[in-house]
Design an enzyme around this catalytic site. Sequence first.
Site, mmCIF file in Angstrom:
data_model
loop_
_atom_site.group_PDB
_atom_site.id
_atom_site.type_symbol
_atom_site.label_atom_id
_atom_site.label_comp_id
_atom_site.label_asym_id
_atom_site.label_seq_id
_atom_site.Cartn_x
_atom_site.Cartn_y
_atom_site.Cartn_z
ATOM 1 C CD GLU A 47 0.246 -36.401 0.916
ATOM 2 O OE1 GLU A 47 0.640 -35.367 1.501
ATOM 3 O OE2 GLU A 47 -0.741 -37.068 1.293
ATOM 4 C CG ASN A 110 -2.522 -39.372 -0.917
ATOM 5 O OD1 ASN A 110 -1.472 -39.542 -1.543
ATOM 6 N ND2 ASN A 110 -2.749 -38.334 -0.127
ATOM 7 C CE LYS A 127 -2.402 -39.210 4.006
ATOM 8 N NZ LYS A 127 -2.359 -37.784 3.520
ATOM 9 C CD GLU A 146 -4.968 -36.023 2.374
ATOM 10 O OE1 GLU A 146 -4.297 -35.316 3.121
ATOM 11 O OE2 GLU A 146 -4.612 -37.159 2.023
ATOM 12 C CB CYS A 171 1.029 -36.891 4.377
ATOM 13 S SG CYS A 171 1.074 -35.152 4.827
ATOM 14 C CG ASN A 196 1.810 -32.344 -0.496
ATOM 15 O OD1 ASN A 196 1.235 -31.951 -1.509
ATOM 16 N ND2 ASN A 196 2.852 -33.124 -0.575
HETATM 17 N N1 ING Z 1 -1.414 -33.261 5.589
HETATM 18 C C1 ING Z 1 -1.331 -32.943 6.949
HETATM 19 C C2 ING Z 1 -0.446 -33.879 7.760
HETATM 20 O O1 ING Z 1 -0.851 -34.781 8.458
HETATM 21 C C3 ING Z 1 -2.417 -32.154 8.964
HETATM 22 C C4 ING Z 1 -2.675 -32.769 7.598
HETATM 23 C C5 ING Z 1 -1.775 -30.922 9.087
HETATM 24 C C6 ING Z 1 -2.780 -32.849 10.085
HETATM 25 C C7 ING Z 1 -1.528 -30.392 10.358
HETATM 26 C C8 ING Z 1 -2.536 -32.331 11.366
HETATM 27 C C9 ING Z 1 -1.901 -31.101 11.500
HETATM 28 O O2 ING Z 1 0.738 -33.589 7.741
HETATM 29 C C10 ING Z 1 -1.645 -34.444 4.952
HETATM 30 N N2 ING Z 1 -1.626 -34.411 3.608
HETATM 31 O O3 ING Z 1 -1.865 -35.482 5.541
#
Ligand code: ING
Length: 309
Positions: A47, A110, A127, A146, A171, A196
């Site tokens: 991503e 995204n 996304k 985001e 993601c 990411n």
């Molecule tokens: N990043 C993370 C993901 O879903 C996140 C956001 C991190 C959500 C940790 C929940 C727990 O992997 C992106 N860019 O969506």
Amino acid sequence: MPRIVNIAAAQLGPIQRRDSRKEVIERLLNHMYNAAKMGCDVVVFPELALTTFFPRWYIEDPEELNQFYESEMPGPTTQPLFDAAKKLGLGFYLGYAELNKQSDGYHRYNTSILVGKDGKIIGKYHKVHLPGHDEYEPWRRFQHLEKRYFEAGSSFDVWSAFGGIFGMALCNDRRWSETYRVMGLQGVEMILLGYNTPVHNPPAPEHDDLSLFHNHLVMQAGAYQNGTWVVGVAKAGNEEDCDMIGGTCIIAPSGEIVAACSTKGDELAIARCDLDLCQSYKSTTFNFEKHRQIHAYGLISHQRGVKTP
Ligand code: ING
């Protein structure tokens, strides 16, 4: 004739804010040349693979924010990727921030694209599941804006490509079972997704130690429950003082991880993927037409949040 697709999951280490597009494109091209040497058909990048993960900052100046987006694809800096695809006979999936000028103004997504061995774009995905928040939240070690910087996409599509049916996600999408099922209902045989993911999740630090487990759990479940291959590719490592997980892997329709990266840098994980392995799941345990009970599933698409009885 078995339908084999040789996949290269092309993990990237960190991209710092000071890293130019040109420097990043060199890293991507290096992955493409190595994947071609290994006889791969498709390279899967992460991503937002052209820049640092900028939603970690609250950026007020629109000009500064726009620097992180691509207003054309391919554009002058990304054209070498498309040229390499054609020259090497190598398709690719690429995640990036898209600035899309439409009649009613600018739209920011995204985005990921799927590009064929002829260097032409086969499909584009916006996304759907945008995590995080849309206003500055000072309590966080870093932001996750985001919901501020992107509009949500409106569909999970699939495309005929590389001899099979391919889908895309990005993601946070991978954490939602609906992502896989909507594509599963379209016969998807391989889902490509980049991510990411910071190790630390400010709203739930107690989950941090489980971030790699959750990463694999959701993709393995999605693969098995829909009889599809899933390729998950990280941008990993310490980006602007934010540590992001690795965990790049290629998952078979059985749910088994058949190839994985073991570093948090630029690394290829490669697998020979037989698309026909999907059938033994799609035609038995997950024969949707035979076994799904959609009369009982209404809430899934008609109700967003929880309503207790
Ligand atoms: N990043 C993370 C993901 O879903 C996140 C956001 C991190 C959500 C940790 C929940 C727990 O992997 C992106 N860019 O969506």
